[in-house]
Scaffold this motif. Sequence first.
Motif, PDB file in Angstrom:
ATOM      1  N   HIS A   9      38.477  -0.186 -56.523  1.00  0.00           N
ATOM      2  CA  HIS A   9      39.522  -0.921 -57.250  1.00  0.00           C
ATOM      3  C   HIS A   9      39.896  -2.236 -56.562  1.00  0.00           C
ATOM      4  O   HIS A   9      40.288  -3.201 -57.223  1.00  0.00           O
ATOM      5  CB  HIS A   9      40.783  -0.064 -57.380  1.00  0.00           C
ATOM      6  CG  HIS A   9      40.696   0.992 -58.433  1.00  0.00           C
ATOM      7  ND1 HIS A   9      40.751   0.720 -59.781  1.00  0.00           N
ATOM      8  CD2 HIS A   9      40.563   2.336 -58.341  1.00  0.00           C
ATOM      9  CE1 HIS A   9      40.651   1.845 -60.475  1.00  0.00           C
ATOM     10  NE2 HIS A   9      40.536   2.837 -59.623  1.00  0.00           N
ATOM     11  N   PHE A  10      39.783  -2.254 -55.223  1.00  0.00           N
ATOM     12  CA  PHE A  10      40.240  -3.421 -54.452  1.00  0.00           C
ATOM     13  C   PHE A  10      39.142  -3.885 -53.494  1.00  0.00           C
ATOM     14  O   PHE A  10      39.271  -3.771 -52.272  1.00  0.00           O
ATOM     15  CB  PHE A  10      41.512  -3.072 -53.678  1.00  0.00           C
ATOM     16  CG  PHE A  10      42.619  -2.506 -54.528  1.00  0.00           C
ATOM     17  CD1 PHE A  10      43.394  -3.328 -55.329  1.00  0.00           C
ATOM     18  CD2 PHE A  10      42.881  -1.135 -54.535  1.00  0.00           C
ATOM     19  CE1 PHE A  10      44.412  -2.815 -56.129  1.00  0.00           C
ATOM     20  CE2 PHE A  10      43.894  -0.606 -55.327  1.00  0.00           C
ATOM     21  CZ  PHE A  10      44.654  -1.449 -56.136  1.00  0.00           C
ATOM     22  N   PRO A  11      38.042  -4.415 -54.040  1.00  0.00           N
ATOM     23  CA  PRO A  11      36.907  -4.798 -53.183  1.00  0.00           C
ATOM     24  C   PRO A  11      37.235  -5.900 -52.182  1.00  0.00           C
ATOM     25  O   PRO A  11      36.532  -6.059 -51.179  1.00  0.00           O
ATOM     26  CB  PRO A  11      35.833  -5.245 -54.182  1.00  0.00           C
ATOM     27  CG  PRO A  11      36.572  -5.566 -55.442  1.00  0.00           C
ATOM     28  CD  PRO A  11      37.758  -4.657 -55.469  1.00  0.00           C
ATOM     29  N   HIS A  12      38.324  -6.650 -52.421  1.00  0.00           N
ATOM     30  CA  HIS A  12      38.693  -7.709 -51.485  1.00  0.00           C
ATOM     31  C   HIS A  12      39.093  -7.164 -50.118  1.00  0.00           C
ATOM     32  O   HIS A  12      39.109  -7.901 -49.129  1.00  0.00           O
ATOM     33  CB  HIS A  12      39.857  -8.538 -52.051  1.00  0.00           C
ATOM     34  CG  HIS A  12      41.160  -7.807 -52.104  1.00  0.00           C
ATOM     35  ND1 HIS A  12      41.467  -6.919 -53.120  1.00  0.00           N
ATOM     36  CD2 HIS A  12      42.225  -7.796 -51.251  1.00  0.00           C
ATOM     37  CE1 HIS A  12      42.679  -6.411 -52.896  1.00  0.00           C
ATOM     38  NE2 HIS A  12      43.147  -6.921 -51.766  1.00  0.00           N
ATOM     39  N   THR A  13      39.384  -5.852 -50.055  1.00  0.00           N
ATOM     40  CA  THR A  13      39.830  -5.276 -48.777  1.00  0.00           C
ATOM     41  C   THR A  13      38.707  -5.183 -47.746  1.00  0.00           C
ATOM     42  O   THR A  13      38.952  -4.846 -46.596  1.00  0.00           O
ATOM     43  CB  THR A  13      40.459  -3.886 -48.978  1.00  0.00           C
ATOM     44  OG1 THR A  13      39.525  -3.031 -49.667  1.00  0.00           O
ATOM     45  CG2 THR A  13      41.741  -3.986 -49.792  1.00  0.00           C
ATOM     46  N   VAL A  14      37.477  -5.487 -48.159  1.00  0.00           N
ATOM     47  CA  VAL A  14      36.385  -5.570 -47.180  1.00  0.00           C
ATOM     48  C   VAL A  14      36.719  -6.637 -46.141  1.00  0.00           C
ATOM     49  O   VAL A  14      36.452  -6.464 -44.952  1.00  0.00           O
ATOM     50  CB  VAL A  14      35.044  -5.908 -47.881  1.00  0.00           C
ATOM     51  CG1 VAL A  14      33.968  -6.240 -46.854  1.00  0.00           C
ATOM     52  CG2 VAL A  14      34.599  -4.741 -48.743  1.00  0.00           C
TER      53      VAL A  14
END
Length: 435
Positions: free
Chosen positions: A271-276
């Motif tokens: 849901h929140f791929p930016h958290t990589v």
Amino acid sequence: MKTTINIFWFRRDLRLDDNCGLFHALSSDKKVLPIFIFDEDILKKLPKEDARVSFIHQELKNINQQLLEINSGLSVFHGKPMDIFKDLSEKYIINTVFTNHDYEPYALKRDLEIKDFLASKNIIFKTFKDQVIFERNEIVKKDGTPYKVYTPYSKKWLEAFHSKGIQFFPSDEKLENFIKSETHQFLSLKDIGFTKSSIKVESYKINDSLIDSYEETRNFPAKNSTSKLGTHLRFGTVSIRKMVEKASKSNNITFLKELIWREFFMQILWHFPHTVKDSFKPQYDRILWRNNEDEFNAWCKGETGYPLVDAGMRELNQTGFMHNRVRMLVGSFLCKHLLIDWRWGEAYFAEKLHDYEQSSNIGNWQWVAGTGVDASPYFRIFNPTTQILKFDKNLEYIKKWVPEFQELTYSTQIVEHKMARERCLKTYKTALQKF
């Protein structure tokens, strides 16, 4: 004349039993060519003695041996997946490519490109849920938004599990549907530019005794009471469905809840791929990390002067594993005592951990740093000395990994706890006040 076939693409599912995508491939009306691709874009970032590559290769050998016994075989390739599929589409008439879902950002992008290419050749690309019980949007709030806190997620997960149960996929009963007498290539480690690692991935251990006593034993690193299941789930050498079924039969659900944590972090990353790369809570990206390279190197080597921290890092470096309780301590120490960016620690663990799984690694690092979903509050700072009294009071774990900890040769503490704690609180508070 070219043969019309279907393909099954092994990835994070290195087994022949209870493999969902493989079951559907073998249930189709065409003979199935099984393949595995060593992705050169992934391999080029790894050390040449990477234990995980050696482990994958050994598991592929095991699969290949089973297939040789039925006059078939596994085709192993090395290169870019797109190039491999271009070559295969020239060699065969391919009806459908079957595989299992992968949820990491790199994999999603890769699969979309492969799907588009195959569609241009009128080849169907089918993927299936296999490495989790529930995925993507299957466990969400009533309004359809994702859970960001573990406890309500786990309750909803358990409700769904008890109402739906588990469906198994007996793929091992259909192996006769693989292509027979196919000339296939099976690459050696040397062929892909690697050498056999001196560090071995440990076998997993899961039995009724371990599951039933997990809650009371799991926090003590000197006890051999963890399952070592993580690596095997990561590469799919075991079925998550079989593991969950076994865990769900225990009167104590602590072990099952650990498996649910894994799925919680997977859906968070999806849901929140930016958290990589970014903190889940954007205000935490204002923290002014010190990022002292000498202190980071001391942490990496297990030379901080704090014996429980050092024991954990040395266990990691020498075995590719670290006890979960100690992972929390070493992570907290890096981010809060040394004020080093959680991304540095996440990258080091990604390189060293055999059970590295992107979603769990990022989720847990952001948890200890206070930057993620359902995170430990920033003012919770583990005292690395009192943690010994709680979890290794007889010093068994420390003596094993830091035998010199009581000698004059042992490292002096690279930071004083009280000062580091106050510095951390001030730094975090300043960053959050600006938001």
